[in-house]
Design a protein around this motif. Sequence first.
Motif, PDB file in Angstrom:
ATOM      1  N   ARG A 178       0.830  -1.192   0.000  1.00  0.00           N
ATOM      2  CA  ARG A 178       0.000   0.000   0.000  1.00  0.00           C
ATOM      3  C   ARG A 178       0.870   1.249   0.000  1.00  0.00           C
ATOM      4  O   ARG A 178       1.881   1.319   0.704  1.00  0.00           O
ATOM      5  N   GLN A 179       0.473   2.221  -0.813  1.00  0.00           N
ATOM      6  CA  GLN A 179       1.109   3.533  -0.821  1.00  0.00           C
ATOM      7  C   GLN A 179      -0.005   4.557  -0.680  1.00  0.00           C
ATOM      8  O   GLN A 179      -0.884   4.642  -1.546  1.00  0.00           O
ATOM      9  N   GLU A 180       0.020   5.285   0.441  1.00  0.00           N
ATOM     10  CA  GLU A 180      -1.066   6.205   0.769  1.00  0.00           C
ATOM     11  C   GLU A 180      -2.375   5.402   0.877  1.00  0.00           C
ATOM     12  O   GLU A 180      -2.457   4.481   1.673  1.00  0.00           O
ATOM     13  N   THR A 181      -3.382   5.718   0.066  1.00  0.00           N
ATOM     14  CA  THR A 181      -4.650   4.987   0.173  1.00  0.00           C
ATOM     15  C   THR A 181      -4.815   3.966  -0.947  1.00  0.00           C
ATOM     16  O   THR A 181      -5.907   3.437  -1.148  1.00  0.00           O
ATOM     17  N   PRO A 205     -13.016  -4.503  -1.271  1.00  0.00           N
ATOM     18  CA  PRO A 205     -12.468  -3.172  -0.981  1.00  0.00           C
ATOM     19  C   PRO A 205     -12.277  -2.953   0.519  1.00  0.00           C
ATOM     20  O   PRO A 205     -13.145  -3.312   1.324  1.00  0.00           O
ATOM     21  N   VAL A 206     -11.139  -2.381   0.876  1.00  0.00           N
ATOM     22  CA  VAL A 206     -10.862  -2.104   2.281  1.00  0.00           C
ATOM     23  C   VAL A 206     -11.920  -1.183   2.869  1.00  0.00           C
ATOM     24  O   VAL A 206     -12.293  -1.303   4.048  1.00  0.00           O
ATOM     25  N   ALA A 207     -12.454  -0.296   2.064  1.00  0.00           N
ATOM     26  CA  ALA A 207     -13.459   0.657   2.554  1.00  0.00           C
ATOM     27  C   ALA A 207     -14.715  -0.031   3.078  1.00  0.00           C
ATOM     28  O   ALA A 207     -15.489   0.587   3.821  1.00  0.00           O
ATOM     29  N   ALA A 253     -13.783   7.382   4.690  1.00  0.00           N
ATOM     30  CA  ALA A 253     -12.695   6.465   4.355  1.00  0.00           C
ATOM     31  C   ALA A 253     -11.503   7.264   3.840  1.00  0.00           C
ATOM     32  O   ALA A 253     -11.097   7.163   2.685  1.00  0.00           O
ATOM     33  N   ASP A 254     -10.903   8.074   4.742  1.00  0.00           N
ATOM     34  CA  ASP A 254      -9.767   8.908   4.373  1.00  0.00           C
ATOM     35  C   ASP A 254      -8.470   8.231   4.809  1.00  0.00           C
ATOM     36  O   ASP A 254      -8.457   7.068   5.230  1.00  0.00           O
ATOM     37  N   GLN A 255      -7.359   8.967   4.736  1.00  0.00           N
ATOM     38  CA  GLN A 255      -6.070   8.388   5.105  1.00  0.00           C
ATOM     39  C   GLN A 255      -6.061   7.912   6.550  1.00  0.00           C
ATOM     40  O   GLN A 255      -5.466   6.870   6.870  1.00  0.00           O
ATOM     41  N   TRP A 261      -7.044   1.076   9.981  1.00  0.00           N
ATOM     42  CA  TRP A 261      -7.314  -0.280   9.470  1.00  0.00           C
ATOM     43  C   TRP A 261      -6.025  -1.086   9.383  1.00  0.00           C
ATOM     44  O   TRP A 261      -5.977  -2.258   9.771  1.00  0.00           O
ATOM     45  N   ALA A 262      -4.952  -0.455   8.900  1.00  0.00           N
ATOM     46  CA  ALA A 262      -3.675  -1.155   8.756  1.00  0.00           C
ATOM     47  C   ALA A 262      -3.115  -1.570  10.113  1.00  0.00           C
ATOM     48  O   ALA A 262      -2.441  -2.603  10.220  1.00  0.00           O
TER      49      ALA A 262
END
Length: 540
Positions: A178-181, A205-207, A253-255, A261-262
């Motif tokens: 992952r890079q950013e979102t 989707p992670v969202a 679902a922002d940064q 989540w990560a």
Amino acid sequence: MLRIMRRVSTTAYLALLLTASSLSAQTESPKLVVLIVVDQMRADYIKRFQHQWNAGLKRLVDDGAWFQQAAYPYFQTNTCVGHSTIATGSLPESHGIVGNNWYDRAESRLRACADDPEGRLLTYDNPVDATQGPGSLLVPTLGDELRAQAGARVVSMSMKPRVGVMLAGHRADMALWRQETAWVTSAAYAAAPVPFVARFLDANPVADDLGEIWSRAMPEDTYLFDGSVDVSRPFDGWATGLPHPLVGRDESADQLFYDKWAASPLSNDYLGRLAIVAVNELDLGQREATDYLALGLSALDWAGHRFGPKSHEVQDVLFRLDLMLGRLLDDLDAAVGPDRYVVALSADHGVTPIPERRARLADAGRIPAQRIVDAAEAAMREEFGPGEYVAQFEEQDFYFAPGVYARLLADPSALAAVSGAIEAIVGVAKVYRGDTIRERRDTGDSIERALARGYYPGRSGDLLVVLRPYWTTSTNAAGHGTSYGYDTRVPILFMGAGVTPGHYLAEVTPADIAPTLAEIVGITLARTDGRVLTEALDNP
């Protein structure tokens, strides 16, 4: 008589075939190497928390080879360095990865270890303006050699760029991080996004996890220590203990959401599910060649940084990791066969206790990095007059502006004054010279030896600043990056084809993992700093 002889010959021939077949089955190389690196997993977590585990981690401990005295022999115990060491079997003095970042003197900027101008990013999501790849890694990885010597398919996946890249090596059939979102890969590994990966990401989707609550997976009274860490540094919107909502600012679902989540067990679960999809889509372990699957699992690192090693968050990540690895091993048993793959699990570094908590019992503390820079600048101005003399202070590496260190070397009293100014700061143990540290590789004290093994000319600092035990410059609640035991000691576990189960007390290092796996699968690594752990092999 002739008929009797023929019957005896036929019987002997059949017996020979059966024996040969049996020996072949016993000595056949595994068809899949699975390398799992759990970011920030201290060695003592196994003995402290294993009573909470009943699945994958328990299986590795009970049925595998557990090296209980494993430790990194160098000072800079950080993520990129550890993953590079595990993947190559070499130390920083050989593979060149001296930190997550180092100061690029030629370009006068801080360079991330995975920065690579040749590695244009290919995104599965939103466009990302960055270039990442293996250009800074100076030696081949186990995956590289498996691909070159045995026709392996190489897969690496992680949440962090520096993890996904270093575990993948210089070539891979699939590399994801992952890079950013966004989920991305690099042009170093693919000309276009991998279709089955795109399908999985689109379908999952992670969202979709927006609004989920990270709560305790076990009854609260089964966790050790306090459930709320008063000196923790939680994300915005999180309390000092579980449960934690997975939401961003304004519940979007922002940064911030993706960062939360990560740091939760959901990110490990996600990669575990994708790993078995990769096994099935690429037939990993199901061909004549021996394939390579690497998983970099980072949730523990992010949780540990925020809440420390004695938190419920750390225990919960490990408990759920145990469940995830149990499912993954069961799936590998079904897809590949229980005797046809080998697993190695380790960590890139440990973690220090939160200094503010430790200070209640013993010497510990936190030093703002700028305080060290300011002390050096003040000493330099006393010696050489007005000006700016420091280029960068990164972890223990202290870099001067061009030409400054040469002036200091020509003026020993000035160099002593600058070193003394830094050493006068409470919490600093000693300042070492980078240009002479390699001379102390085998003759110095334990810290000098560790600094030398982590030093690479042109990348490491002019001075090397070492803090006292339990002191840190980290802005996280808990940090790492030293040669003290809480940072260097990590687990090493092997399980599967070619491995003799047992508990081993030999002093070993994570640089031994790649040579040992190479021996098991029958390939040769040209040069390593580690050794083959023959004591844990079926046929050494």
